[in-house]
Design an enzyme around this catalytic site. Structure first.
Site, PDB file in Angstrom:
ATOM      1  N   ASP A 207       1.572   2.163  -5.173  1.00  0.00           N
ATOM      2  CA  ASP A 207       1.512   0.803  -4.646  1.00  0.00           C
ATOM      3  C   ASP A 207       1.866  -0.159  -5.779  1.00  0.00           C
ATOM      4  O   ASP A 207       1.231  -0.128  -6.839  1.00  0.00           O
ATOM      5  CB  ASP A 207       0.087   0.465  -4.164  1.00  0.00           C
ATOM      6  CG  ASP A 207      -0.288   1.158  -2.863  1.00  0.00           C
ATOM      7  OD1 ASP A 207       0.578   1.802  -2.246  1.00  0.00           O
ATOM      8  OD2 ASP A 207      -1.464   1.038  -2.474  1.00  0.00           O
TER       9      ASP A 207
ATOM     10  N   HIS B 149       2.913  -5.271  -2.933  1.00  0.00           N
ATOM     11  CA  HIS B 149       2.408  -4.675  -1.685  1.00  0.00           C
ATOM     12  C   HIS B 149       1.326  -5.553  -1.064  1.00  0.00           C
ATOM     13  O   HIS B 149       1.168  -5.564   0.152  1.00  0.00           O
ATOM     14  CB  HIS B 149       1.865  -3.281  -1.988  1.00  0.00           C
ATOM     15  CG  HIS B 149       1.266  -2.550  -0.834  1.00  0.00           C
ATOM     16  ND1 HIS B 149       1.831  -2.535   0.430  1.00  0.00           N
ATOM     17  CD2 HIS B 149       0.134  -1.789  -0.738  1.00  0.00           C
ATOM     18  CE1 HIS B 149       1.079  -1.795   1.236  1.00  0.00           C
ATOM     19  NE2 HIS B 149       0.050  -1.355   0.557  1.00  0.00           N
TER      20      HIS B 149
END
Ligand code: MN
Length: 260
Positions: free
Chosen positions: A80, A84
Site C-alpha cells: 500500500d 492509497h
C-alpha cells in the site's frame, strides 16, 4: 556490523554464492484463486487477478506464448502506497517510494498464539513497548513483520477472510497502536499475513481502518499476504520489497524476499 567498507558487498555476494545466506520468498503465489479483500456494500471491489492467453505457440504467435494479465492493484502479496488512503493523498504513489525505504532490516513479532485464541486480536502499544524492552529499539528503516499464523489459510479464501454476518474476523491493530507505529517509530513500514494491514473489522474503529489512516498518512508503507515469516529470526534478517513502479499507482503486487 563492525566495519563497513568496499568489501562489504563482496562478502555478501560470496556468502550468497556459498549458500551461507538463505533467501526466503515471503510472497504468496499469484493466481485466479488468490484470496482478495471483499468490501461490503455499497463499496466497489477490485477485480481479482486473472491471466488471459493471447498466443501459445499457435496461429496468433507461432513461436511464442504470452498473456495479458488483469488485476487490481491490491491483490495477493502487495504494498500500500501513501496515496492509497485519504490521509496520504498528497503523498507518494507506488512508483515514488524510494528504494532505500524498500530494503531494510526485518523484525518479526509473533502474535500467532494470540490470533489463534482470538481471530479479532488487536496488537496494542503495550505489546510493542514490551517487545522493545526485551529486544532493544526497532532499527532505523526497519520493516515490522507481524506473524499471526494467517498464512496457513492463504489458499482458502473462506478461512483467510473469516467472514460471517458480523463481518470479517482477522487480526490487526488498535487505533492507538497504529498511531504509535506511524508517529513514534523510525521505520519504513509493516507487513502482515492477512489480506489487509488492518483488522477484518477495523471499519468499526475510529478512525475507520486506523493502520491505513495513520501509517500511509505518515509516509510509511504496508505489505499484506506475507508467507514464511516463521522461517525468519526475530531480528537480523534483511527484507527486499520490490513492487511494480506503476505511475500513479496506489499499490502494486510485490515480490518480497528475506535474506537470513
Ligand atoms: Mn492494499
Amino acid at each position: 556490523m563492525s566495519t563497513l567498507n568496499e568489501k562489504t558487498l563482496d562478502s555478501v555476494l560470496l556468502a550468497l554464492a556459498q549458500g551461507k545466506i538463505q533467501i526466503h520468498d515471503l510472497t504468496a503465489p499469484l493466481s485466479e484463486s488468490t484470496p482478495t479483500l471483499v468490501l461490503p456494500d455499497p463499496f466497489a471491489n477490485l477485480i481479482d487477478f486473472s491471466i488471459e492467453e493471447v498466443s501459445a505457440y499457435n496461429e496468433p504467435g507461432p513461436y511464442w506464448k504470452h498473456h495479458n494479465i488483469h488485476t487490481g492493484e491490491h491483490i495477493g502479496t502487495h504494498i500500500d502506497a501513501p496515496v492509497h488512503w485519504v490521509s496520504g493523498k498528497e503523498g507518494k504513489d507506488v512508483s515514488q517510494i524510494e528504494p532505500q525505504r524498500l530494503i531494510g532490516p526485518a523484525v518479526v513479532l509473533d502474535f500467532s498464539a494470540e490470533a489463534a485464541a482470538d481471530p479479532d486480536f488487536l496488537v496494542d502499544v503495550e505489546h510493542l513497548v514490551s517487545w522493545q524492552e526485551q529486544n532493544g529499539s526497532f532499527p532505523s528503516n526497519a520493516w515490522l513483520l507481524f506473524r499471526t499464523g494467517w498464512e496457513q489459510y492463504d489458499q482458502d479464501e473462506k478461512a483467510f477472510l473469516n467472514l460471517d454476518d458480523t463481518g470479517s474476523h482477522t487480526p490487526g491493530f488498535t487505533v492507538e497502536c497504529a498511531k504509535y507505529i506511524a508517529d513514534e517509530l523510525d521505520i519504513s513500514g509493516i507487513g502482515v499475513e492477512t489480506v489487509g494491514i488492518d483488522a477484518g473489522n477495523a471499519g468499526a474503529l475510529d478512525p475507520a481502518f486506523p493502520m491505513h489512516y495513520f501509517l500511509l498518512g505518515a509516509d510509511k508503507y504496508g505489505i499484506t499476504s506475507l508467507k514464511n515469516l516463521d522461517k525468519l529470526p526475530t531480528t537480523g534478517s534483511m527484507l527486499i520489497v520490490a513492487p511494480l513502479p506503476i505511475i500513479g499507482g496506489t499499490g502494486a503486487p510485490t515480490r518480497v524476499f528475506a535474506l537470513v
